[in-house]
Design an enzyme around this catalytic site. Structure first.
Site, PDB file in Angstrom:
ATOM      1  N   PRO A 106       0.423  12.045   0.518  1.00  0.00           N
ATOM      2  CA  PRO A 106      -0.498  11.209   1.282  1.00  0.00           C
ATOM      3  C   PRO A 106      -0.605   9.803   0.700  1.00  0.00           C
ATOM      4  O   PRO A 106      -0.699   9.617  -0.502  1.00  0.00           O
ATOM      5  CB  PRO A 106      -1.830  11.964   1.160  1.00  0.00           C
ATOM      6  CG  PRO A 106      -1.422  13.382   0.951  1.00  0.00           C
ATOM      7  CD  PRO A 106      -0.181  13.325   0.130  1.00  0.00           C
ATOM      8  N   GLU A 107      -0.581   8.814   1.596  1.00  0.00           N
ATOM      9  CA  GLU A 107      -0.668   7.413   1.194  1.00  0.00           C
ATOM     10  C   GLU A 107      -1.968   6.818   1.706  1.00  0.00           C
ATOM     11  O   GLU A 107      -2.819   7.532   2.237  1.00  0.00           O
ATOM     12  CB  GLU A 107       0.564   6.669   1.717  1.00  0.00           C
ATOM     13  CG  GLU A 107       1.864   7.324   1.253  1.00  0.00           C
ATOM     14  CD  GLU A 107       3.127   6.588   1.688  1.00  0.00           C
ATOM     15  OE1 GLU A 107       3.040   5.390   2.035  1.00  0.00           O
ATOM     16  OE2 GLU A 107       4.198   7.208   1.674  1.00  0.00           O
TER      17      GLU A 107
ATOM     18  N   LYS B  24      -5.232   5.356  -2.814  1.00  0.00           N
ATOM     19  CA  LYS B  24      -4.840   6.762  -2.773  1.00  0.00           C
ATOM     20  C   LYS B  24      -5.921   7.678  -3.334  1.00  0.00           C
ATOM     21  O   LYS B  24      -5.630   8.762  -3.834  1.00  0.00           O
ATOM     22  CB  LYS B  24      -3.535   6.965  -3.546  1.00  0.00           C
ATOM     23  CG  LYS B  24      -2.314   6.391  -2.844  1.00  0.00           C
ATOM     24  CD  LYS B  24      -1.044   6.900  -3.471  1.00  0.00           C
ATOM     25  CE  LYS B  24       0.181   6.379  -2.757  1.00  0.00           C
ATOM     26  NZ  LYS B  24       1.419   6.938  -3.300  1.00  0.00           N
TER      27      LYS B  24
ATOM     28  N   ASN C 130       5.997   6.167  -0.325  1.00  0.00           N
ATOM     29  CA  ASN C 130       7.422   6.151  -0.013  1.00  0.00           C
ATOM     30  C   ASN C 130       7.736   5.719   1.415  1.00  0.00           C
ATOM     31  O   ASN C 130       8.641   4.923   1.649  1.00  0.00           O
ATOM     32  CB  ASN C 130       8.016   7.530  -0.286  1.00  0.00           C
ATOM     33  CG  ASN C 130       9.425   7.434  -0.819  1.00  0.00           C
ATOM     34  OD1 ASN C 130       9.829   6.422  -1.363  1.00  0.00           O
ATOM     35  ND2 ASN C 130      10.180   8.497  -0.649  1.00  0.00           N
TER      36      ASN C 130
END
Length: 390
Positions: free
Chosen positions: A2-3, A54, A171
């Site tokens: 998770p971002e 985050k 990513n």
């Protein structure tokens, strides 16, 4: 993993789903949850959430006597929150908060991979920079005033994952941001950002006489890398549908269609110096890790960016295929996983040689005893620590 957008959407979900609910009791922790017991109990309290980069902060506010309690969560690779009937909680629910209604419901911290965690208190983790979503101006200044930091000696694709400066970028976001600006992922970070600083100064001089509306239009039409670190995550957060909701398959499909680079057919990929896959188009840049050649994803329907290719099938790739069938383990949920290298199984030269020899040999009425094969088996048993054959 998770971002920033996932954390922001989780905070929104908690506030919208639980804003009118009253909770009661204490937090129920599973035996394997990666966080401490929560020393909080109240007959009636409310929940509220706020996200930063985050991390997500959950605040428990008593409606009567008692002190509030705050928890700060990191989602790891698959963490998230779900509100479900208390009698049938989701699998892998590691922390539960029960409502006072009848029958009760439970707000659950769900984490299939168990890399997520929580800690007591309301302080954000030290060393994390300003949030790219909610603290854009502070984020921008933090990057530009620290360009002499050795963190910017690395390729820009790796610097973008440094949460000291890019808190909330992960990513899939780094791939999308670099793709839109056509920046090679393995260009030196300082080179990219110093050029940006110079461009910003020139733009200010050039646009000083323009009215504010034209300045805004020029800025919107020609964003720089730091601006995209804010606007690209905001596209996900501001989408009409919750693109990252694993409970709705159509939303996940919409998210995959939103992606322009990450795991998209026709894009190339390489592993960075940390072993994480970066997707890109065009030349990779001068700082590519040694010995690597970029791989291009074949044309076809968009698929899991980390799914194994047809040419390589290892036990690790089969495990990844099985995980891909679970919506909770979508591309977004595992994009920063440091996976083992997909290496083809070595050819079984001994068996192939034996088959070729058998095919070439003339037929014999009396088959000879397989002396060599027996010796190989005995020798293999010795190597494995077993008693030699007698």
């Amino acid at each position: 993993m998770p971002e920033g957008p996932e954390l922001a959407l989780a905070g929104r979900y908690i506030n919208e789903a639980c804003g009118g609910l009253v909770f009661s009791g204490g937090a129920e922790r599973s035996a394997v949850g990666r966080g401490p017991e929560v020393p909080f109990r109240s007959e009636a309290y409310r929940l509220g959430a706020a996200a930063r980069g985050k991390e997500l902060r959950l605040r428990l506010e008593p409606l009567g006597p008692g002190s509030p309690q705050a928890l700060v969560f990191r989602f790891g690779m698959s963490g998230g929150f779900r509100l479900r009937p208390a009698a049938s909680p989701p699998r892998h629910a590691h922390l539960r908060f029960l409502t006072r209604e009848s029958p009760p419901r439970a707000l659950c911290f769900v984490d299939a991979r168990r890399f997520g965690s929580w800690r007591l208190g309301d302080a954000w983790q030290p060393g994390r920079g300003p949030c790219v979503l909610s603290e854009y101006q502070a984020f921008r200044e933090n990057v530009l005033k620290n360009l002499d930091d050795k963190a910017f000696d690395k390729p820009i694709c790796e610097a973008l994952l440094n949460q000291k400066y890019f808190n909330g970028i992960g990513n899939y976001l780094r791939a999308e941001i670099l793709y839109r600006l056509k920046i090679p992922p393995f260009e030196k970070a300082r080179t990219v950002l110093e050029a940006l600083k110079q461009q910003e100064q020139e733009r200010r001089k050039k646009n000083s006489s323009l009215p504010p509306s034209k300045k805004l239009k020029l800025k919107r039409d020609n964003p720089d890398l730091l601006e995209l670190c804010h606007t690209v995550p905001m596209e996900v957060v501001a989408a009409e549908k919750n693109l990252l909701d694993p409970d709705h398959a159509d939303n996940h499909t919409a998210f995959k269609n939103w992606l322009q680079c990450y795991g998209v057919p026709g894009m190339s990929s390489l592993r960075d110096h940390n072993g994480r896959t970066i997707w890109f188009q065009g030349e990779p840049g001068p700082m590519v890790p040694g010995g690597q050649k970029s791989r291009k994803k074949r044309a076809g329907p968009k698929a899991d960016p980390d799914a194994p290719t047809a040419e390589v099938t290892t036990r690790a790739s089969k495990r990844r295929s099985r995980r891909a069938e679970n919506p909770a383990m979508s591309a977004v949920k595992k994009e920063e996983e440091e996976e083992e290298e997909a290496v083809p199984d070595p050819p079984r030269r001994g068996r192939a040689r034996a088959r070729r020899a058998a095919a070439a040999a003339p037929a014999s009425p009396k088959p000879e005893a397989p002396v060599k094969a027996t010796r190989r088996r005995a020798s293999a048993r010795k190597g494995a620590g077993a008693a030699p054959a007698v």
